[in-house]
Design a protein around this motif. Structure first.
Motif, PDB file in Angstrom:
ATOM      1  N   GLN A 156       0.824  -1.208   0.000  1.00 40.81           N
ATOM      2  CA  GLN A 156       0.000   0.000   0.000  1.00 40.81           C
ATOM      3  C   GLN A 156       0.858   1.257   0.000  1.00 40.81           C
ATOM      4  O   GLN A 156       0.465   2.286  -0.572  1.00 40.81           O
ATOM      5  CB  GLN A 156      -0.936  -0.014   1.218  1.00 40.81           C
ATOM      6  CG  GLN A 156      -2.029  -1.060   1.087  1.00 40.81           C
ATOM      7  CD  GLN A 156      -2.795  -1.281   2.379  1.00 40.81           C
ATOM      8  OE1 GLN A 156      -2.286  -1.028   3.460  1.00 40.81           O
ATOM      9  NE2 GLN A 156      -4.021  -1.747   2.256  1.00 40.81           N
ATOM     10  N   SER A 213       1.684   2.631  -3.519  1.00 47.02           N
ATOM     11  CA  SER A 213       0.580   2.796  -4.450  1.00 47.02           C
ATOM     12  C   SER A 213       0.648   4.166  -5.116  1.00 47.02           C
ATOM     13  O   SER A 213       1.071   5.134  -4.501  1.00 47.02           O
ATOM     14  CB  SER A 213      -0.726   2.661  -3.685  1.00 47.02           C
ATOM     15  OG  SER A 213      -1.769   3.250  -4.408  1.00 47.02           O
ATOM     16  N   PRO A 241      -5.798   1.871  -1.669  1.00 46.53           N
ATOM     17  CA  PRO A 241      -5.468   1.259  -2.959  1.00 46.53           C
ATOM     18  C   PRO A 241      -5.944  -0.188  -3.051  1.00 46.53           C
ATOM     19  O   PRO A 241      -6.018  -0.888  -2.050  1.00 46.53           O
ATOM     20  CB  PRO A 241      -3.939   1.311  -2.980  1.00 46.53           C
ATOM     21  CG  PRO A 241      -3.526   1.376  -1.563  1.00 46.53           C
ATOM     22  CD  PRO A 241      -4.619   2.050  -0.820  1.00 46.53           C
ATOM     23  N   CYS A 293      -4.927  -3.658  -4.054  1.00 44.06           N
ATOM     24  CA  CYS A 293      -3.727  -4.448  -4.322  1.00 44.06           C
ATOM     25  C   CYS A 293      -4.143  -5.858  -4.722  1.00 44.06           C
ATOM     26  O   CYS A 293      -5.115  -6.389  -4.189  1.00 44.06           O
ATOM     27  CB  CYS A 293      -2.844  -4.534  -3.082  1.00 44.06           C
ATOM     28  SG  CYS A 293      -2.444  -2.937  -2.371  1.00 44.06           S
ATOM     29  N   HIS A 350      -4.374  -0.830  -8.307  1.00 40.95           N
ATOM     30  CA  HIS A 350      -3.309   0.146  -8.087  1.00 40.95           C
ATOM     31  C   HIS A 350      -1.939  -0.486  -7.895  1.00 40.95           C
ATOM     32  O   HIS A 350      -0.937   0.074  -8.314  1.00 40.95           O
ATOM     33  CB  HIS A 350      -3.637   1.012  -6.855  1.00 40.95           C
ATOM     34  CG  HIS A 350      -4.933   1.732  -6.968  1.00 40.95           C
ATOM     35  ND1 HIS A 350      -6.123   1.213  -6.498  1.00 40.95           N
ATOM     36  CD2 HIS A 350      -5.246   2.913  -7.538  1.00 40.95           C
ATOM     37  CE1 HIS A 350      -7.110   2.069  -6.761  1.00 40.95           C
ATOM     38  NE2 HIS A 350      -6.607   3.096  -7.392  1.00 40.95           N
ATOM     39  N   VAL A 351      -1.900  -1.614  -7.199  1.00 40.91           N
ATOM     40  CA  VAL A 351      -0.605  -2.255  -6.931  1.00 40.91           C
ATOM     41  C   VAL A 351      -0.709  -3.730  -7.286  1.00 40.91           C
ATOM     42  O   VAL A 351      -1.664  -4.397  -6.911  1.00 40.91           O
ATOM     43  CB  VAL A 351      -0.216  -2.131  -5.438  1.00 40.91           C
ATOM     44  CG1 VAL A 351       1.160  -2.743  -5.202  1.00 40.91           C
ATOM     45  CG2 VAL A 351      -0.236  -0.682  -4.997  1.00 40.91           C
ATOM     46  N   VAL A 397      -0.002   2.293 -12.206  1.00 38.03           N
ATOM     47  CA  VAL A 397      -0.035   1.052 -11.418  1.00 38.03           C
ATOM     48  C   VAL A 397       1.395   0.774 -10.968  1.00 38.03           C
ATOM     49  O   VAL A 397       2.349   1.111 -11.665  1.00 38.03           O
ATOM     50  CB  VAL A 397      -0.592  -0.121 -12.268  1.00 38.03           C
ATOM     51  CG1 VAL A 397       0.410  -0.578 -13.320  1.00 38.03           C
ATOM     52  CG2 VAL A 397      -0.979  -1.293 -11.390  1.00 38.03           C
ATOM     53  N   THR A 398       1.554   0.225  -9.778  1.00 41.59           N
ATOM     54  CA  THR A 398       2.884  -0.133  -9.287  1.00 41.59           C
ATOM     55  C   THR A 398       3.064  -1.637  -9.393  1.00 41.59           C
ATOM     56  O   THR A 398       2.176  -2.402  -9.004  1.00 41.59           O
ATOM     57  CB  THR A 398       3.054   0.306  -7.816  1.00 41.59           C
ATOM     58  OG1 THR A 398       2.894   1.714  -7.734  1.00 41.59           O
ATOM     59  CG2 THR A 398       4.435  -0.071  -7.300  1.00 41.59           C
TER      60      THR A 398
END
Lengths: 484, 285, 312
Positions: free
Chosen positions: A218, A221, A227, A229, A280-281, A316-317
C-alpha cells in the motif's frame, strides 16, 4: 550438558563442518539447550510420530508444489518438512538483519543508478559490458522512477554458514523470491507439534508478515488512500501456486491471473461481476518476459497486454519492479562489496563468497586450472540447476565443464566449495537423526520509508546425505527457523 | 512541409477471432517542431481506442481493443503533420579533436552504451567481426564523415530487393544474401556502426513519396547516430541520404523489434494469419 | 469477485447437480424395471436412461454395458458423470481460495472415487453401489456448501448454478418419462398399474415420491405428480421452488432496483411469477409445449447470466 546421548540416538556430528547444534567439544550450543532438554524425553517412535503428524497437517492443507524433473508429467508433492527447528541466537540475528537490509538497500540504489545516471559504470566500479550483456537489463525501464524509488521491494538473501562459523551470502534474489509461505506453514505446524518447547523458547513472531507485506504494497501505491492491491499469479499449474494463493488469502487481497486484468487508457482494471474495478498495486509472481505480450515475449499468455504502458504512465505499481534481474545476476554478485561501499559508504556486514568470473581473463585461467576445487554455476539459472561441484566430478565430467565454460564464458562464475553448516535432521525411512546440510533464505521488505526482515526465514535442508544443493525443486526440504 | 499520412492494414485470420488487443506505433514522433494532428482511427470491428505517451513523451502509442467476432480486420489511420524544413548539411559539426575527446570519454560511452553495445541476444543487428570485414571505417575526418563513408560502402554492397527477407531476418542472413529491404540495410548498418563504437539506433517512420526513392509505400527505416554537440542525426542507408524534412519519424529503438508498427494479441484457434498494410504520404503544402 | 472465479463457481454448482440427477435417474429406473407389473423390455429402460442423459448410441453398439458405460465413464460424452466431476473439480480448484477447505476436500474425495472406481465391476454388478455412493457423497458436498461457506456472493453464485440446473433436470426427467409413457405398447398404456409404475419411477428418480404421496394422501396420479413437480412452491425439488430461489440468488448478485427488460433477473422473475399463478389444468392443455418453452427459458436465463456476470 556434557556427553549426553544426543537425541537419544547416535547423533554423530560430521568432521570439518560447522554443526549448528553441537560445538567441536561435543557440547550442545547454549541456544539449543531448551530443545535438547525437551528432546531428551523422546525416542525413535516419538520422532516417527512427529514426522507423520507434520505430514498430515501439510497434506490436509494442500501445501504442495510441483517438481520439475526428467519425468515429463512432474508430480505434486508435499514440501518435505523436518520437525527439528533451526535456532538462531538473537545477537547473531541482529547482524544478519542489519546485513540483509544493508545489502538490499545497496541493491536498490544500484538499480536506480543503472536505470538513470549510471554513475557506478562511469566511475568504472562495475563493468558496463557485464550489465548490458545481461538479458535482464530492461531498456524500457531506462529513465523511469518507480513509486517511492523502490525496485526490489521483496528480496530473498540466501546465506550459508561456513566452517569458520561465519555467515556468507550465497546469492541475492530480487526478482520473484519465493518460500515465505513455507516459513509461515512450518511455524504453524511446529507450534502444534511442540507447544511446550515453543512457549519456553518464545521465538520472535513471524505471524505478522502478511500484514507487513500488505502495508508495504500500500505504501507504494500511485496516489490514493485505499489502494486496490492484487497478487498476480501465472495460475494453478505453477509450482509456487500454493504460495501465491496463500499470500493473497492472508493479506485479504484478490488473487488474479493475467486474463482477469485489462488495460484501458493506461489504467489497469480487474474484471469483476460488477464491472471493471481499478487496480493500483500488483504483487506480480510472473517473470519480466511474460508480463506483457505487447512489450516483451509476444507468445506469453500469462500476462496482460498493455500492462507496461500503464506501469510507465505511473498508474499502477509493480512489485518487484521490472528489470531487477540485472542485480541478482551471479556475475554482478562478485561486485557486491564495492557496490555497498559505493552507495552507502560502508563495509559489507555480511560477507561475500570469493567469486571468479569466467568472462574475465585472470579469473578464467584460475578456474580452468582448479575446477576440482570449485563450484561452477551458470549466472542466469535458478532452482539449483546447472551447478557442478568440483570435488564430486569424474575426469570426464571436469572436461565437460571446461567445454561448457569455454563456449560461453560470460555465462559462468566459480566459487570455492563452501562448507555448508549441518543440522540434526530426522531421516524418514531410516528413522534416525543425522546431520544434514542447511542454508538460510531471509526475506526483506523495502517500503517507502520502511524496512523489515522476517525473523528467521526459511532454513532449507538437503535431505540426501552429503548433498549440498538445498533447493525445493531438487528434492530439498525445510525447517522452521527460530530467533530466540 | 505539411503532409497527410495514411496507414491502412487488413488482417485476415484462418479461423474466427473473438476479441483483440492491439498496439500501433505509427504516429509521428513529437520533437524538433514536428506537430501532428490528433489521429483519425477507424476499424471494421467495433471497439475502443486510445493513445498513450507513457513510453516516452515524444512517442505516441495507439491502442485498440475489441470484443467482437471477426475473420478479418480492416484498420485505417491518418493524421496531418507539420514538419519544419531542414537542411541536414547546414549543421555545425564539432572540430575533430574536440569530438574525439567527447567520444572517448567514459561519460559519453556509458550514457550511450545501450546503443553502442552489440548484444548477442539481439541477432537482428548482430554481425561477427569476420562478417563485417568487408566494411572499413576511415581513420581521418570527423564522425559524420566516417558514418557517411560506411553508409556508402553498405549501399554499394547490398542490393535493394523486396520479397527476399522478412521482419525476422537477421543481419547475418542479409550479409549472406547481399539483398534486402530498408530494415535489413539498417540492421547491417547498425551492426557495423556499433562495432566501431558509434552510438546508433533503429528509427522507423514515413518517407515522402513523389521522389524516386525506395521504400515509399511501406513504412521506412533508417538509422540515427549520436554525434557530439549536434545530437542524433538521421542517415538513410537504403537511399544513400541524410534524413531531412521528407522523413517523418515515428520512434526509435535498438532494432526492428522495438519499433514494430503493429503488435497485437487475438483470441483465436487460428495458426495462420495474413497481414497486409500500406502507407501513403501526401504533401499538402 | 472476479468474473472468471464467479464463472467457475456457477458451473461447479451446475455440474454437481447434474451428476446427482444422472445417478439417481439411472439407479431408480434400472432397478424399478425389474419389478414392473408387465415385464418391461431392457431396451425400454436403457433408452430412457440415454434420453435423460441426452446421449445416444448407434444400433450396433446398443447394449446394457455400453449404455451404462456411456452415461457414467465415457470422457468423450460431455454429459457423463466422469466428465461432469472432472469439470466440477477443475472449477473448484480454480476457486480454491474462495471456497472452504471442507468443501474442496469433499469434492476432491468424490472426484477420486469416480476416477478410481472399477468400471468393469460397475458395468456388471456395481451399478447400485456406484450410483448410491455418488448420491450420498454429493449430498455431503452440498451440505458442506451450506454449512461451511459464508452465505455471501460466492455462495449465492454456486446455489444459482445448482438451482438452475435442478430446474432443467426436473423438466428433463418429466419430458423423458412422458416420452417413455407415450412409447409404451397399447396394452401397457391402458394398464393403470403400468402407468402408476412409470410415474413412481419418475418421482423416485427425482426424490419426490414419498413427499408427494404424503401431500396428496394417495399414490399420485399423473396430474398430482406433475403438479407437485412443477408447481409446489414449498417442495425443494419443484421447478417453481427452484425458480424462486434462482430469482432470490440473482438479486443478491445484481442488487438492482429495477432490472432491465433483457436481463437475466427480469426473465427469471417473469418466469417465476408466471408459473406461480398457473394451474395444472392450464398446463395440461399443452404439456409438451409448456415443457419445451420452460426448458428454453431456463436455458436462456443461463445464457444471460453468463453474459451479464460471468464473462471475461
Amino acid at each position: 550438558m556434557k556427553n549426553q546421548n544426543l537425541f537419544n540416538s547416535n547423533y554423530a556430528p560430521k568432521n570439518g563442518v560447522y554443526d549448528e547444534y553441537v560445538g567441536d567439544d561435543k557440547i550442545v550450543r547454549l541456544h539449543y539447550n531448551a530443545l535438547s532438554q525437551q528432546f531428551s524425553e523422546y525416542n525413535t517412535q516419538d520422532y516417527c510420530k512427529f514426522n507423520e503428524e507434520a505430514k498430515i497437517v501439510f497434506f490436509n492443507e494442500g501445501i504442495t508444489f510441483a517438481v520439475y524433473s526428467d519425468n515429463p508429467l512432474g508430480s505434486e508433492k508435499i514440501f518435505p518438512f523436518d520437525f527439528i527447528p533451526r535456532i538462531i541466537d538473537h545477537k547473531e540475528w541482529n547482524k544478519i538483519e542489519k546485513g540483509a537490509i544493508q545489502r538490499n538497500r545497496a541493491i536498490n540504489e544500484f538499480l536506480k543508478d543503472l536505470y538513470h545516471d549510471k554513475k557506478i559504470l562511469k566511475d568504472g566500479i562495475v563493468p558496463k559490458e557485464l550489465i548490458y550483456s545481461s538479458v535482464n537489463m530492461s531498456p524500457v525501464m531506462e529513465g523511469f522512477m518507480p513509486k517511492g524509488g523502490i525496485y526490489n521491494h521483496i528480496s530473498g538473501t540466501d546465506l550459508i554458514r561456513h566452517n569458520d562459523g561465519e555467515y556468507y551470502v550465497l546469492e541475492d534474489n530480487v526478482r520473484c523470491p519465493s518460500g515465505v509461505s513455507y516459513v509461515l506453514a512450518n511455524r504453524n505446524t511446529l507450534k502444534k507439534t511442540f507447544p511446550k518447547l515453543f512457549s519456553k523458547c518464545q521465538p520472535q513472531p513471524i505471524i505478522d508478515y502478511p500484514e507487513k507485506l500488505l502495508t508495504m504494497l500500500q505504501s507504494v501505491s500511485p496516489g490514493i488512500s485505499a489502494p486496490n492491491c492484487v497478487v498476480l499469479t501465472p495460475g494453478m499449474y505453477n509450482s509456487a501456486y500454493f504460495e501465491h494463493s496463500f499470500l493473497a488469502q492472508s493479506m485479504g487481497v484478490e488473487l488474479v491471473e493475467g486474463r482477469d486484468l485489462f488495460v484501458k487508457n493506461d489504467v489497469v482494471y480487474m474484471k469483476t461481476i460488477h464491472g471493471p474495478e481499478r487496480v493500483h498495486v500488483i504483487y506480480r509472481r510472473i517473470d519480466d518476459p511474460f508480463l506483457d505480450p505487447l512489450m516483451f515475449n509476444p507468445d506469453s499468455v500469462l500476462g496482460t497486454p498493455g500492462l507496461m504502458s500503464a506501469y510507465l504512465a505511473g498508474n499502477v505499481t509493480l512489485v518487484n519492479a521490472p528489470g531487477t534481474g540485472v542485480a541478482d545476476d551471479k556475475a554482478v554478485y562478485a561486485y557486491m562489496p564495492e557496490i555497498i561501499k559505493y552507495y552507502l559508504g560502508e563495509e559489507q556486514i555480511l560477507k561475500n563468497v570469493p567469486t571468479y568470473r569466467c568472462g574475465v581473463d585472470d579469473d578464467f585461467k584460475y578456474v580452468m586450472e582448479n575446477i576440482d576445487k570449485l563450484v561452477v554455476k551458470p549466472v542466469d539459472e535458478s532452482g539449483g540447476y546447472g551447478i557442478s561441484i568440483g570435488n564430486t566430478l569424474t575426469k570426464e565430467q571436469i572436461e565437460e565443464v571446461k567445454v561448457n565454460i569455454k563456449s560461453n564464458r560470460r555465462k559462468y562464475i566459480a566459487q570455492p566449495i563452501m562448507s555448508l553448516s549441518v543440522h540434526p535432521t530426522f531421516i524418514e525411512g531410516e528413522d534416525t537423526i543425522e546431520p544434514r546440510h542447511i542454508d538460510l533464505r531471509t526475506f526483506c521488505l523495502l517500503g517507502k520509508n520502511s524496512e523489515y526482515v522476517l525473523p528467521g526465514g526459511l532454513t532449507r535442508v538437503a535431505l540426501k546425505r552429503g548433498n549440498l544443493i538445498v533447493n525445493s525443486s531438487q528434492g530439498g526440504g525445510s525447517k522452521d527457523t527460530w530467533v530466540i | 512541409m505539411q503532409y497527410k499520412l495514411e496507414y491502412s492494414a487488413t488482417n485476415k485470420y484462418a479461423q474466427p477471432v473473438w476479441g483483440a488487443y492491439m498496439k500501433f506505433l505509427i504516429h509521428p514522433y513529437a520533437a524538433f517542431g514536428v506537430q501532428a494532428s490528433f489521429p483519425f482511427f477507424q476499424t471494421s470491428a467495433d471497439g475502443s481506442w486510445w493513445t498513450s505517451n507513457s513510453r516516452k513523451q515524444e512517442v505516441t502509442e495507439l491502442f485498440f481493443k475489441t470484443e467482437m467476432r471477426f475473420n478479418s480486420l480492416d484498420i485505417l489511420y491518418s493524421t496531418d503533420v507539420f514538419v519544419p524544413e531542414v537542411n541536414p548539411f547546414e549543421r555545425e559539426w564539432l572540430q575533430v579533436t574536440k569530438e574525439k575527446a567527447v567520444l572517448n570519454s567514459e561519460a559519453w560511452i556509458v550514457d550511450n552504451y545501450k546503443y553502442i553495445f552489440s548484444s548477442k541476444h539481439r541477432l537482428k543487428s548482430f554481425l561477427s567481426a569476420e562478417e563485417m570485414s568487408v566494411f572499413s571505417m576511415p581513420n581521418k575526418g570527423n564522425l559524420i564523415e566516417k558514418i557517411i563513408a560506411l553508409r556508402d560502402q553498405l549501399h554499394a554492397y547490398l542490393e535493394f530487393a523486396p520479397g527476399v527477407t522478412t521482419t525476422q531476418t537477421t543481419a547475418s542472413e542479409v550479409m549472406q544474401m547481399k539483398q534486402g529491404v530498408c530494415q535489413d540495410f539498417v540492421h547491417v548498418f547498425l551492426a557495423v556502426l556499433r562495432n566501431n563504437g558509434i552510438a546508433a539506433r533503429y528509427t522507423s517512420g514515413y518517407l515522402h513519396e513523389g521522389k524516386d526513392m525506395r521504400g515509399a509505400s511501406q513504412l521506412h527505416a533508417w538509422v540515427e547516430c549520436h554525434v557530439p554537440d549536434v545530437g542524433w542525426v538521421g542517415i538513410d542507408p537504403s537511399n544513400k541520404l541524410l534524413v531531412d524534412h521528407n522523413y517523418v519519424k515515428i520512434c526509435h529503438g535498438y532494432d526492428y523489434d522495438d519499433c514494430m508498427p503493429l503488435r497485437g494479441v487475438v483470441n483465436t484457434y487460428a495458426l495462420n494469419q495474413s497481414s497486409n498494410y500500406q502507407v501513403k504520404v501526401q504533401q499538402i503544402q | 469477485m472476479l468474473s472468471r472465479i464467479a464463472n467457475n463457481l456457477f458451473w461447479m454448482g451446475r455440474y454437481i447437480e447434474r451428476i446427482e440427477h444422472t445417478a439417481r435417474y439411472t439407479k431408480v429406473n434400472y432397478f424399478s424395471a425389474m419389478d414392473a407389473p408387465i415385464s418391461i423390455q431392457k431396451e425400454f429402460v436403457l433408452n430412457s436412461i440415454l434420453k435423460m442423459n441426452g446421449s445416444s448410441l448407434p444400433k450396433k453398439d446398443f447394449n446394457e454395458q455400453n449404455v451404462l458405460q456411456l452415461i457414467a465413464f465415457d470422457k468423450k460424452n460431455p454429459g457423463s458423470i466422469i466428465s461432469s466431476v472432472i469439470n466440477a473439480r477443475e472449477n473448484a480448484r480454480g476457486a480454491r481460495d474462495i471456497i472452504s477447505t471442507e468443501l474442496w476436500e469433499t469434492i476432491n474425495k468424490y472426484y477420486h472415487f469416480v476416477l478410481n472406481y472399477d468400471q468393469q465391476l460397475y458395468k456388471t454388478t456395481g451399478l447400485f453401489d456406484f450410483t448410491q455412493n455418488s448420491i450420498e457423497q454429493l449430498t455431503i458436498v452440498k451440505g458442506q456448501m451450506d454449512a461451511t461457506l459464508v452465505h455471501n456472493e460466492a455462495w449465492s453464485i454456486i446455489k444459482l448454478g445448482l438451482y438452475l440446473e435442478r430446474a432443467a433436470q426436473i423438466l428433463r426427467a418429466i419430458k423423458t418419462k412422458m416420452d417413455d409413457i407415450a412409447s409404451l405398447r397399447l396394452d401397457e398404456k391402458e394398464s393403470a398399474s403400468m402407468l402408476s409404475h412409470q410415474l413412481a419411477a419418475m418421482m423416485r428418480g427425482l426424490e419426490s415420491f414419498d413427499m408427494s404421496r404424503k401431500h396428496y394422501r394417495r399414490a399420485p396420479n399423473l396430474n398430482d405428480s406433475l403438479e407437485f413437480l412443477l408447481l409446489n412452491d414449498r417442495f425443494p425439488r419443484s421447478v417453481l421452488s427452484c425458480l424462486r430461489k434462482v430469482t432470490e440468488q440473482i438479486h443478491v448478485i445484481s442488487a438492482a432496483k429495477t432490472p432491465s427488460k433483457d436481463s437475466a433477473e427480469f426473465l427469471a422473475n417473469k418466469k417465476y411469477s408466471g408459473l406461480k399463478h398457473l394451474t395444472i389444468e392450464e398446463i395440461n392443455e399443452d404439456l409438451n409445449g409448456f415443457i419445451n418453452k420452460t426448458q428454453n427459458d431456463i436455458y436462456l436465463i443461463g445464457v444471460k447470466l453468463v453474459d451479464e456476470y460471468f464473462s471475461f
